[in-house]
Design an enzyme around this catalytic site. Sequence first.
Site, PDB file in Angstrom:
ATOM      1  N   TYR B 223       0.802  -1.227   0.000  1.00 43.62           N
ATOM      2  CA  TYR B 223       0.000   0.000   0.000  1.00 43.62           C
ATOM      3  C   TYR B 223       0.835   1.278   0.000  1.00 43.62           C
ATOM      4  O   TYR B 223       0.268   2.364   0.075  1.00 43.62           O
ATOM      5  CB  TYR B 223      -0.990   0.019   1.173  1.00 43.62           C
ATOM      6  CG  TYR B 223      -0.457  -0.426   2.517  1.00 43.62           C
ATOM      7  CD1 TYR B 223       0.373   0.394   3.260  1.00 43.62           C
ATOM      8  CD2 TYR B 223      -0.797  -1.665   3.027  1.00 43.62           C
ATOM      9  CE1 TYR B 223       0.851  -0.010   4.494  1.00 43.62           C
ATOM     10  CE2 TYR B 223      -0.330  -2.096   4.261  1.00 43.62           C
ATOM     11  CZ  TYR B 223       0.494  -1.259   4.991  1.00 43.62           C
ATOM     12  OH  TYR B 223       0.969  -1.680   6.204  1.00 43.62           O
ATOM     13  N   LYS B 224       2.145   1.135  -0.070  1.00 50.96           N
ATOM     14  CA  LYS B 224       2.991   2.329  -0.118  1.00 50.96           C
ATOM     15  C   LYS B 224       3.309   2.648  -1.580  1.00 50.96           C
ATOM     16  O   LYS B 224       2.449   3.128  -2.304  1.00 50.96           O
ATOM     17  CB  LYS B 224       4.237   2.090   0.730  1.00 50.96           C
ATOM     18  CG  LYS B 224       3.911   1.818   2.215  1.00 50.96           C
ATOM     19  CD  LYS B 224       5.179   1.614   3.030  1.00 50.96           C
ATOM     20  CE  LYS B 224       4.872   1.164   4.452  1.00 50.96           C
ATOM     21  NZ  LYS B 224       4.210   2.211   5.256  1.00 50.96           N
ATOM     22  N   ARG B 374       8.421  13.575   7.928  1.00 48.49           N
ATOM     23  CA  ARG B 374       8.750  12.547   6.942  1.00 48.49           C
ATOM     24  C   ARG B 374       8.041  12.867   5.625  1.00 48.49           C
ATOM     25  O   ARG B 374       6.822  13.084   5.612  1.00 48.49           O
ATOM     26  CB  ARG B 374       8.293  11.188   7.500  1.00 48.49           C
ATOM     27  CG  ARG B 374       8.950   9.999   6.887  1.00 48.49           C
ATOM     28  CD  ARG B 374       8.544   8.728   7.614  1.00 48.49           C
ATOM     29  NE  ARG B 374       7.141   8.413   7.374  1.00 48.49           N
ATOM     30  CZ  ARG B 374       6.645   7.161   7.276  1.00 48.49           C
ATOM     31  NH1 ARG B 374       7.453   6.120   7.428  1.00 48.49           N
ATOM     32  NH2 ARG B 374       5.370   6.947   7.073  1.00 48.49           N
TER      33      ARG B 374
END
Lengths: 399, 399
Positions: B223-224, B374
């Site tokens: 899912y990244k 991030r």
Amino acid sequence: MSDLIERARELDARDPLAAVRADFVLDEVVYLDGNSLGALPANVPGAVEDVVRRQWGELRIRSWTESGWWTAPERIGDLVAPLVGAAAGQIVVGDSTSVNVFKALVGAVRLSGGPDAGRDEILVDASTFPTDGYIAASAARMTGCTVRPLAPAEVPDALGPRTAAVLLNHVDYRTGRLHDLPALTAAIRAAGAVSVWDLCHSAGALPVGLDSHGVDLAVGCTYKFLNGGPGSPAYLYVRAGLQDRFDSPLPGWNSHAEPFGMRPEYAPADGAVRGRVGTPDILSMLALEAALEVWSRPDVSVDAVRAKSLALTDFFLECVAAYVPEGRVVTVTPRAHAERGSQVALACEDAGEVMERLIAAGVVGDFRAPDVLRFGFTPLYLSFAEVERAARVLADTLG
Amino acid sequence: MSDLIERARELDARDPLAAVRADFVLDEVVYLDGNSLGALPANVPGAVEDVVRRQWGELRIRSWTESGWWTAPERIGDLVAPLVGAAAGQIVVGDSTSVNVFKALVGAVRLSGGPDAGRDEILVDASTFPTDGYIAASAARMTGCTVRPLAPAEVPDALGPRTAAVLLNHVDYRTGRLHDLPALTAAIRAAGAVSVWDLCHSAGALPVGLDSHGVDLAVGCTYKFLNGGPGSPAYLYVRAGLQDRFDSPLPGWNSHAEPFGMRPEYAPADGAVRGRVGTPDILSMLALEAALEVWSRPDVSVDAVRAKSLALTDFFLECVAAYVPEGRVVTVTPRAHAERGSQVALACEDAGEVMERLIAAGVVGDFRAPDVLRFGFTPLYLSFAEVERAARVLADTLG
């Protein structure tokens, strides 16, 4: 023959669940395989489209909080809970049934004290759906136990000071036999062992009564009588009184007391959340949430479903007896209501071919090797007219 | 400032992946959180709608064969394979990353010979995403091993005859540091231990080379950078040469040589299928299959993605250096290309509040406690103009 058609018409006219059928997507096929994959609830496509297009597509990462994704496993667990007789806060949804059997059985051995306490045996229903037995063997191997397969009726005599855990099916997937959960659970508890029930073939079809019968742990799938969709997530029940001692073999970050603390040391969360593992599978999980909405209708209850289930299977057996020549099939499912799930299994030597022809004729059940015709009855969307037609087409098919 | 805007324009004009952006659903937000949840691929809503309405709603149970549901885990595994440098037949999709870490680590200890062969230590990246460490501790406990946390750079000196398995992250989730997979894998192999790589933050962003570097086992999420959707299933890689000895702790019926034989004895399937467990989660799995279609475009390749990823992160660092007052943030991610994943982590004391303001201003990254901003860079859909704007808004936000 026309008598039974007339009877079906009357039964449908008096059916308090008749209106619920409109909440499902159905066609001219008589679908008696809802005990394998439930039919599509009519509200699910729209719900899934919203999850995909808006929640994922527009809100993206924000949906983990804003669309309630993060808390879905325990929120949907609380929707399953009343259907299996559990108070809120004891069920978490996620992972497959097999993975939950592993969590439950390893957890059960640990709760029992395990081999260190002289409890080194796991009793498993010998006729269980195979995955339960395979996973039980792995759980036994990894906890220093051995597995002993036996018939559920043999459990009371087999229980003893060496019994760590007992894994049983509430309803047998092949025969449709309903086992005596209250009595067996009481016997397991009296022996100081931990009970684990597999509810795959009973949840959503009949009362389970997890809390009132003192069940310790339970697992189940959601794609059969709960209509969650193909491979929708399974669930794990851990009795409230055991939760603080439940020690999962799969302590993923989702079960941490502070999942976003990103701490190197594991500290388990309190409550049902302790049964979570990794990132929940949102598309399937929210499809399930929509599928469960039907249970909030005022006319839908587990008792009403059970009453209709027994009426449907009684009527099917009656129609089969009337239409099918005696001896052509053998009824495997018990006739006593107290021993019957929501399915009828009929045995005949050529069951594989018969089921193929039956499906081609618009009546969908399934075949379980070596000789079983399996018919599941979902009271939320089946009519008595369909049941009569299924028996009639079956008789034609059997030739 | 205008120089960098002009530079961004030029970089976008020359970007060979610029046209791929149209394959994703995006808006005016600068989405730098694709390393947490990838954006929605434009073809996914239609694919999911077909799965729900036609495959489930109309074909129902027939879709397990007719719509290819049953073989989806290995079929989609073969779509992931080329993205991580694996030949077909070695990857199976299903379950969460945490569950796959458990399969891989227990499998790795068993492949090493484990405590019976004097190998009773699992080395784990001390800065790993926490779930890997929690699951490693459980795998160690259940196989008679101990876990030793250490920095990846310390692994070569720590390896020895007692090392059973080593679990490492290819890219550190917090710092974005890319570890030296080829050298570490070779060192692990030379010590007779089994390597397990977590590819969550590298797959789909940079070349991995599982086969060419001799990796033993690997896991990753989808899912990244693979854009499979919230909680889409993870995957397990088992090197072909190890498959016949791979001994899964989760031997569910889907990994059986004859799953519909319903046999009481477990017999593992050959090949990647041995890594399956229970019924696959079809909605999420087929959404992932659609999401992976973008990789079949002739202009998309892992090398092209890596080249753009480095250009994007270089340019972001350049813009941050130009816009943000010196000393206001500290760059945590290594500047050397060989040590950089597809993210940039910047540290500052007030990172939590800064990220909140940044998101409100239309630039989405995330905050990792205690002090990290991030930013993930997905080359398939990000433009250099967005990167410049993100740095500019960040500078405004930092005040």
